[in-house]
Design a protein around this motif. Structure first.
Motif, short mmCIF file in Angstrom:
data_model
loop_
_atom_site.label_atom_id
_atom_site.label_comp_id
_atom_site.label_asym_id
_atom_site.label_seq_id
_atom_site.Cartn_x
_atom_site.Cartn_y
_atom_site.Cartn_z
N ASN A 167 2.46 -3.26 -4.03
CA ASN A 167 1.26 -2.99 -3.24
C ASN A 167 0.14 -3.86 -3.79
O ASN A 167 -0.31 -3.66 -4.92
CB ASN A 167 0.90 -1.51 -3.32
N VAL B 150 8.76 6.57 -0.86
CA VAL B 150 9.00 6.77 0.57
C VAL B 150 9.72 5.58 1.17
O VAL B 150 10.69 5.72 1.92
CB VAL B 150 7.67 7.03 1.31
N TRP B 151 9.26 4.37 0.83
CA TRP B 151 9.90 3.17 1.37
C TRP B 151 11.34 3.08 0.91
O TRP B 151 12.22 2.61 1.65
CB TRP B 151 9.14 1.91 0.96
N CYS C 20 13.28 5.54 2.97
CA CYS C 20 13.40 5.01 4.33
C CYS C 20 14.36 3.83 4.34
O CYS C 20 15.26 3.76 5.15
CB CYS C 20 12.02 4.59 4.83
N ALA D 22 3.67 13.96 2.09
CA ALA D 22 2.76 13.05 1.39
C ALA D 22 2.18 13.70 0.14
O ALA D 22 1.98 13.02 -0.89
CB ALA D 22 1.64 12.62 2.32
N VAL E 110 7.98 6.88 7.96
CA VAL E 110 6.88 5.92 8.06
C VAL E 110 5.53 6.64 8.04
O VAL E 110 4.58 6.20 7.38
CB VAL E 110 7.03 5.07 9.33
N ALA F 207 4.70 7.65 4.56
CA ALA F 207 4.24 6.49 3.81
C ALA F 207 2.80 6.12 4.18
O ALA F 207 1.99 5.78 3.29
CB ALA F 207 5.17 5.31 4.08
N TYR F 208 2.47 6.18 5.46
CA TYR F 208 1.10 5.87 5.88
C TYR F 208 0.11 6.86 5.30
O TYR F 208 -1.00 6.49 4.89
CB TYR F 208 1.01 5.85 7.41
N VAL G 121 3.96 5.45 -2.71
CA VAL G 121 4.54 5.00 -1.46
C VAL G 121 5.88 4.33 -1.66
O VAL G 121 6.73 4.30 -0.77
CB VAL G 121 3.56 4.05 -0.73
#
Length: 521
Positions: free
Chosen positions: A347, A468-469, A472, A459, A153, A156-157, A465
């Motif tokens: 997004n 990454v999601w 995850c 990152a 997370v 991703a942030y 992103v």
């Protein structure tokens, strides 16, 4: 009410007692809590079945209900909100709204399960709840699971921070140099991310959620800016298209509205209200809706800091936070879908105008959501660091290693396990955050900057992103948010003799969560 830090006391009238021989007089003075705004003191008494750490009236409890609510709300509202318009695009307005309502209700239920499990056993962290339910091996594995999930997370942030703030910084530098945005890509994105993390470093080292309370207010207000901008432009575009000759076509079967949205360069922009989604679209959208209410890794710490933590007050915090998050999520998802229509991206910022157009409304919206994600990052880093320190303290080899590195005497266990029949409880005077490993400055700052450095490296290596999601996934999220809290609660409630919480003892929630995890994955 009760928005004060400490409970004031009042002195009763002196009571005089005389001994049987009549020559000795003793005056005693009693003290009782003064609870303002109510005459019924029993309403604020702790439940006799609860084991609260710190104590019910402890001065270490510093968060009134408004602060606790915003802390929980800031944990819920984060980077995942940018994908909610895609849920509306996949399922239509009606079904997407119902999915969000269902996700909010299920999340509310599982969060309360976790709170009750903590109160029953004296556990002060997600891992300690696991320990009281299934033993130390479960605490170790849950802490490792939380650590890995929260690392993803955070990566991703950081990717979102880089993608959002790089164009903004570029635009500001171009305007300052008078180039009128001709060199919008002239700034190194990784340098921008590093600069943001350096500015954010004082917040990243904070030890409690209460110290981050102002982040919550700023972050929530900031995300509302983009929400209002999306709703405004979505409604204006729909109204403008509705006035044109070929803008609206209604179909009696699925209530489809066809609009021409020139801002998205899409001539087949469709807004569907009564869309009947396919099974594939539903399974794609539902995990996004469920994970948009994820806050379980912080709720136990929020309960520890709450002033006068009765069950009713804690449930009020949970209910108000999730209801506020539901309102924002629905408005954000609906506004983004009305604006982008069938062209909605994963997004929503990818659908907004580029900076060459100088649309200042969307510029403010980008800044708003950028501020939200920046201030939400410490809220995620804090439980991530605690999971790492809990792993270190729970492993004898790691404990010996850090004691040797920091030149400290190896501490004894600050928590003892008490077994009363089948009931397992933890005996501790202070929360786990007050243990030696958590208070040691070397471990605190070393783990903080170690996590930040690791996530920054990830990152930089990741281009978007979405990668990454996808790594995850919904598997770890559903496991942490729904399966484990339900399993812990069922196990802990079975240990309670004469428990009255019969309505919560439903293993069907564990089974249903496993079905959702397997099918959605």
């Amino acid at each position: 009410g009760y928005q004060h830090l400490y409970i004031p006391t009042r002195m009763s009238n002196n009571e005089t007692t005389t001994s049987s021989n009549g020559d000795t007089t003793r005056t005693t003075t009693t003290t009782q809590p003064l609870l303002p705004f109510t005459s019924d003191v029993s309403l604020m008494d702790p439940n006799p079945e609860d084991i609260l750490v710190p104590d019910f009236l402890s001065e270490k409890r510093t968060s009134p209900t408004i602060v606790a609510s915003f802390n929980l709300l800031a944990t819920i509202v984060g980077g995942g909100i940018l994908s909610l318009p895609l849920v509306f695009e996949k399922c239509g307005i009606l079904v997407a709204t119902l999915l969000l309502i269902l996700a909010a209700w299920v999340s509310n239920f599982s969060v309360k399960q976790l709170c009750l499990s903590s109160r029953r056993t004296g556990a002060t962290s997600y891992g300690e709840v696991a320990r009281t339910a299934y033993g130390e091996w479960m605490e170790y594995n849950v802490s490792a699971l939380l650590l890995v999930f929260l690392l993803f997370v955070l990566v991703a942030y950081m990717v979102l921070i880089r993608d959002i703030w790089t164009p903004i910084v570029s635009l500001c530098l171009d305007v300052a140099s008078g180039s009128n945005g001709d060199d919008i890509n002239g700034v190194d994105p990784n340098a921008v991310l590093l600069g943001v993390l350096i500015v954010l470093s004082p917040f990243l080292v904070q030890r409690t959620l209460y110290s981050l309370r102002y982040n919550c207010y700023i972050g929530f207000a900031s995300v509302c800016i983009l929400c209002l901008v999306l709703c405004y432009h979505g409604l204006m575009d729909a109204d403008a298209d509705g006035d044109s000759d070929d803008a609206v076509s209604s179909e009696s079967n699925n209530a489809t509205i066809t609009t021409n949205n020139s801002s998205n360069n899409n001539n087949d922009n469709v807004i569907q209200f009564m869309k009947i989604p396919t099974m594939s679209d539903t399974l794609f959208a539902f995990p996004i809706a469920m994970l948009s209410f994820m806050c379980h890794f912080n709720v136990v710490a929020i309960q520890e800091a709450l002033i006068l933590p009765t069950r009713q007050r804690m449930f009020t915090v949970v209910d108000s936070s999730i209801f506020a998050a539901l309102t924002v999520n629905i408005l954000f998802g609906l506004g983004g879908y009305l604006y982008a229509g069938s062209a909605t991206e994963g997004n929503i910022l990818l659908n907004t105008p580029t900076f060459e157009t100088r649309d200042w409304g969307f510029l403010l919206g980008r800044i708003g959501v950028g501020i939200t994600i920046v201030f939400a990052t410490p809220m995620i880093l804090l439980p991530c660091r605690e999971s790492l320190l809990e792993l270190i303290e729970g492993n004898n080899s790691l404990r010996r290693w850090w004691c040797w590195c920091c030149h400290v005497v190896r501490p004894e266990d600050e928590v003892q396990v008490q077994q009363l029949g089948e009931r397992t409880t933890l005996l501790r005077h202070d929360p786990i955050q007050m243990d030696v490993a958590f208070q040691n400055p070397w471990l605190h700052y070393g783990s903080t900057f170690g996590i930040v450095g690791l996530c920054y490296t990830g990152a930089v290596a990741v281009k978007g992103v979405a990668v990454v999601w996808s790594l995850c996934g919904c598997s770890m999220g559903i496991l942490i948010s729904f399966i484990l809290p339900s399993a812990f609660f069922v196990s802990i409630e079975k240990q309670q003799v004469g428990s009255r919480s019969v309505s919560y003892e439903k293993p069907m929630w564990v089974i249903a969560s496993w079905v959702i995890l397997i099918v959605a994955t």
